[in-house]
Design a protein around this motif. Sequence first.
Motif, PDB file in Angstrom:
ATOM      1  N   VAL A 220     -11.905   2.211  14.802  1.00 48.09           N
ATOM      2  CA  VAL A 220     -12.221   1.583  16.086  1.00 48.09           C
ATOM      3  C   VAL A 220     -13.069   0.329  15.869  1.00 48.09           C
ATOM      4  O   VAL A 220     -14.241   0.425  15.532  1.00 48.09           O
ATOM      5  N   PRO A 221     -12.495  -0.871  16.056  1.00 48.52           N
ATOM      6  CA  PRO A 221     -13.296  -2.093  15.943  1.00 48.52           C
ATOM      7  C   PRO A 221     -14.134  -2.279  17.201  1.00 48.52           C
ATOM      8  O   PRO A 221     -13.679  -2.006  18.305  1.00 48.52           O
ATOM      9  N   MET A 222     -15.366  -2.718  17.017  1.00 47.79           N
ATOM     10  CA  MET A 222     -16.270  -2.862  18.155  1.00 47.79           C
ATOM     11  C   MET A 222     -16.988  -4.200  18.096  1.00 47.79           C
ATOM     12  O   MET A 222     -17.680  -4.480  17.115  1.00 47.79           O
ATOM     13  N   TYR A 223     -16.831  -4.995  19.122  1.00 47.42           N
ATOM     14  CA  TYR A 223     -17.559  -6.247  19.193  1.00 47.42           C
ATOM     15  C   TYR A 223     -18.192  -6.350  20.583  1.00 47.42           C
ATOM     16  O   TYR A 223     -17.476  -6.450  21.575  1.00 47.42           O
ATOM     17  N   ASN A 224     -19.493  -6.280  20.635  1.00 45.96           N
ATOM     18  CA  ASN A 224     -20.219  -6.286  21.912  1.00 45.96           C
ATOM     19  C   ASN A 224     -19.669  -5.270  22.904  1.00 45.96           C
ATOM     20  O   ASN A 224     -19.347  -5.605  24.034  1.00 45.96           O
ATOM     21  N   GLU A 225     -19.569  -4.040  22.476  1.00 51.35           N
ATOM     22  CA  GLU A 225     -18.959  -3.017  23.328  1.00 51.35           C
ATOM     23  C   GLU A 225     -19.974  -1.971  23.801  1.00 51.35           C
ATOM     24  O   GLU A 225     -19.621  -0.822  24.019  1.00 51.35           O
ATOM     25  N   GLU A 226     -21.243  -2.356  23.958  1.00 60.00           N
ATOM     26  CA  GLU A 226     -22.250  -1.351  24.315  1.00 60.00           C
ATOM     27  C   GLU A 226     -21.888  -0.587  25.588  1.00 60.00           C
ATOM     28  O   GLU A 226     -22.246   0.562  25.745  1.00 60.00           O
ATOM     29  N   ALA A 227     -21.146  -1.240  26.480  1.00 62.00           N
ATOM     30  CA  ALA A 227     -20.829  -0.603  27.763  1.00 62.00           C
ATOM     31  C   ALA A 227     -19.783   0.500  27.627  1.00 62.00           C
ATOM     32  O   ALA A 227     -19.658   1.345  28.507  1.00 62.00           O
ATOM     33  N   VAL A 228     -19.025   0.482  26.543  1.00 62.92           N
ATOM     34  CA  VAL A 228     -17.940   1.465  26.458  1.00 62.92           C
ATOM     35  C   VAL A 228     -18.112   2.487  25.327  1.00 62.92           C
ATOM     36  O   VAL A 228     -17.442   3.509  25.313  1.00 62.92           O
ATOM     37  N   ILE A 229     -19.025   2.207  24.387  1.00 68.11           N
ATOM     38  CA  ILE A 229     -19.104   3.039  23.189  1.00 68.11           C
ATOM     39  C   ILE A 229     -19.229   4.527  23.484  1.00 68.11           C
ATOM     40  O   ILE A 229     -18.491   5.341  22.941  1.00 68.11           O
TER      41      ILE A 229
ATOM     42  N   PHE B 127      -7.698  19.002  19.194  1.00 69.43           N
ATOM     43  CA  PHE B 127      -6.532  18.934  18.324  1.00 69.43           C
ATOM     44  C   PHE B 127      -6.699  19.844  17.113  1.00 69.43           C
ATOM     45  O   PHE B 127      -5.758  20.455  16.622  1.00 69.43           O
ATOM     46  N   GLY B 128      -7.945  19.921  16.622  1.00 67.62           N
ATOM     47  CA  GLY B 128      -8.237  20.899  15.572  1.00 67.62           C
ATOM     48  C   GLY B 128      -8.010  20.436  14.144  1.00 67.62           C
ATOM     49  O   GLY B 128      -8.274  21.179  13.206  1.00 67.62           O
ATOM     50  N   GLU B 129      -7.514  19.217  13.925  1.00 68.13           N
ATOM     51  CA  GLU B 129      -7.368  18.716  12.551  1.00 68.13           C
ATOM     52  C   GLU B 129      -8.698  18.113  12.113  1.00 68.13           C
ATOM     53  O   GLU B 129      -9.482  17.671  12.945  1.00 68.13           O
ATOM     54  N   SER B 130      -8.934  18.083  10.783  1.00 74.96           N
ATOM     55  CA  SER B 130     -10.154  17.428  10.337  1.00 74.96           C
ATOM     56  C   SER B 130     -10.018  15.924  10.585  1.00 74.96           C
ATOM     57  O   SER B 130      -8.946  15.354  10.405  1.00 74.96           O
ATOM     58  N   TYR B 131     -11.102  15.306  10.994  1.00 78.08           N
ATOM     59  CA  TYR B 131     -11.003  13.894  11.383  1.00 78.08           C
ATOM     60  C   TYR B 131     -12.302  13.168  11.090  1.00 78.08           C
ATOM     61  O   TYR B 131     -13.329  13.782  10.793  1.00 78.08           O
ATOM     62  N   GLU B 132     -12.231  11.836  11.152  1.00 82.53           N
ATOM     63  CA  GLU B 132     -13.446  11.016  11.128  1.00 82.53           C
ATOM     64  C   GLU B 132     -13.234   9.863  12.095  1.00 82.53           C
ATOM     65  O   GLU B 132     -12.099   9.469  12.371  1.00 82.53           O
ATOM     66  N   LEU B 133     -14.322   9.363  12.646  1.00 81.08           N
ATOM     67  CA  LEU B 133     -14.238   8.203  13.531  1.00 81.08           C
ATOM     68  C   LEU B 133     -14.917   7.043  12.807  1.00 81.08           C
ATOM     69  O   LEU B 133     -16.124   7.074  12.585  1.00 81.08           O
ATOM     70  N   VAL B 134     -14.132   6.062  12.400  1.00 85.33           N
ATOM     71  CA  VAL B 134     -14.707   4.926  11.682  1.00 85.33           C
ATOM     72  C   VAL B 134     -14.945   3.797  12.673  1.00 85.33           C
ATOM     73  O   VAL B 134     -14.007   3.177  13.152  1.00 85.33           O
ATOM     74  N   PHE B 135     -16.197   3.566  13.008  1.00 88.92           N
ATOM     75  CA  PHE B 135     -16.535   2.472  13.923  1.00 88.92           C
ATOM     76  C   PHE B 135     -16.910   1.248  13.099  1.00 88.92           C
ATOM     77  O   PHE B 135     -17.748   1.337  12.205  1.00 88.92           O
ATOM     78  N   ILE B 136     -16.288   0.126  13.400  1.00 86.01           N
ATOM     79  CA  ILE B 136     -16.647  -1.101  12.696  1.00 86.01           C
ATOM     80  C   ILE B 136     -17.413  -1.977  13.672  1.00 86.01           C
ATOM     81  O   ILE B 136     -16.878  -2.373  14.715  1.00 86.01           O
ATOM     82  N   ASN B 137     -18.667  -2.250  13.345  1.00 85.29           N
ATOM     83  CA  ASN B 137     -19.427  -3.159  14.189  1.00 85.29           C
ATOM     84  C   ASN B 137     -19.201  -4.582  13.686  1.00 85.29           C
ATOM     85  O   ASN B 137     -19.702  -4.985  12.652  1.00 85.29           O
ATOM     86  N   ASP B 138     -18.430  -5.350  14.463  1.00 83.74           N
ATOM     87  CA  ASP B 138     -18.009  -6.678  14.036  1.00 83.74           C
ATOM     88  C   ASP B 138     -19.045  -7.721  14.455  1.00 83.74           C
ATOM     89  O   ASP B 138     -18.776  -8.612  15.250  1.00 83.74           O
TER      90      ASP B 138
ATOM     91  N   SER C 137     -26.290  11.904  14.782  1.00 85.10           N
ATOM     92  CA  SER C 137     -26.070  13.185  15.465  1.00 85.10           C
ATOM     93  C   SER C 137     -24.719  13.799  15.125  1.00 85.10           C
ATOM     94  O   SER C 137     -24.501  14.973  15.353  1.00 85.10           O
ATOM     95  N   ASP C 138     -23.797  13.016  14.596  1.00 86.60           N
ATOM     96  CA  ASP C 138     -22.455  13.549  14.357  1.00 86.60           C
ATOM     97  C   ASP C 138     -21.916  13.001  13.036  1.00 86.60           C
ATOM     98  O   ASP C 138     -21.724  11.795  12.886  1.00 86.60           O
ATOM     99  N   GLN C 139     -21.685  13.908  12.093  1.00 84.76           N
ATOM    100  CA  GLN C 139     -21.217  13.481  10.770  1.00 84.76           C
ATOM    101  C   GLN C 139     -19.773  12.957  10.781  1.00 84.76           C
ATOM    102  O   GLN C 139     -19.325  12.355   9.820  1.00 84.76           O
ATOM    103  N   HIS C 140     -19.071  13.217  11.874  1.00 84.77           N
ATOM    104  CA  HIS C 140     -17.700  12.688  11.961  1.00 84.77           C
ATOM    105  C   HIS C 140     -17.705  11.177  12.121  1.00 84.77           C
ATOM    106  O   HIS C 140     -16.717  10.523  11.848  1.00 84.77           O
ATOM    107  N   VAL C 141     -18.811  10.653  12.628  1.00 82.43           N
ATOM    108  CA  VAL C 141     -18.869   9.218  12.908  1.00 82.43           C
ATOM    109  C   VAL C 141     -19.311   8.461  11.658  1.00 82.43           C
ATOM    110  O   VAL C 141     -20.288   8.832  11.008  1.00 82.43           O
TER     111      VAL C 141
END
Length: 321
Positions: free
Chosen positions: A10-19, A33-44, A60-64
Amino acid sequence: MDKIVCSVIVPMYNEEAVIMETYRRLTQVMENFGESYELVFINDGSRDKTREMISELCKSDQHVKMIDFARNFGHQIAITAGMDYAAGDCMVIIDGDLQDPPELIPEMVKIWRSGYDVVYGKRKSRQGETFFKKFTAKSFYRLLRGMTDVDIPVDTGDFRLIDRRVCEALKQLPERSRYVRGLMSWVGFKQTAIEFERSERFAGETKYPLKKMLKLAMDGIMSFSYKPLKFASYLGSGISLISFIYLIIVLFQKVFFPTSATSGWASLIAVSLFFNGIILLMLGIIGEYIGRIYDEAKGRPLYIISELKNMDDRQSPRFKL
Ligand code: UDP
Ligand code: MG
């Protein structure tokens, strides 16, 4: 480290309102969904609280996971970095503003499991966007399709799932002016579409002003087509031919009918303006390509990272921290 099936980029550029909302919806979908996952946030290189908010989520969340750029490098570079670092067997690229529905991810993964390498989202409709944006986007996709030999699907953004094999192939493409969806078509593999309604931005403004849109369009065309150069040379040859014929006519008149050759300032200036315009246009086209060659020749890294969070064990193929 556990094996990760699905990385969400997930690319993020000035997205404080939606994060927070994006995080909530993505987490909900992925947990159900139940599959192992990660959320990769890129602060651009955001100028607002985006970075702090992602950092908090990382605690707070190791998935992030967070990739924090040293400045704003642009959307296409941000998703490239995401793919460089993502660890999943498949990865989903999704906009941070919830215009692409996260609820589609499980279905994409199912299609991937059935044997496809790329599942791209095709926009059936676009809501909440101006007529201008829809019109320019539609025309651009069709123009690009007409201009390139690579089969780049129309009305398709960066929202898609790709297999790790596709990602590995993309890592071998070092170019700087990146039109990622075009590159994905270029590498090939088994691709299929999934249709969806593109909704309105959840909050905030578009981060693609006209200038960035034009740059993306130019990158798309220039990196996948020589047609502008061909156009310049065809136009050049056509005009030279006509000029040559006209030159002969003028000489002929001058020699055989000396009195009939009229001397006119208006026609002279018109011809001169016309040709100067054409020459400048062609120089511009050539300049675009030369500028890109210059960029590639410098061989700078694609992006500079100031910090990684929850993924210190990973290395980028392009850049070492
Ligand atoms: N984005 C980015 N860097 C930029 C511009 C945009 O990472 O320089 C991100 C943005 O945060 C969003 C995605 O790219 O997650 C798509 O941008 P946006 O929604 O503004 O584009 P639009 O949907 O209006 O075409
Ligand atoms: Mg958007």
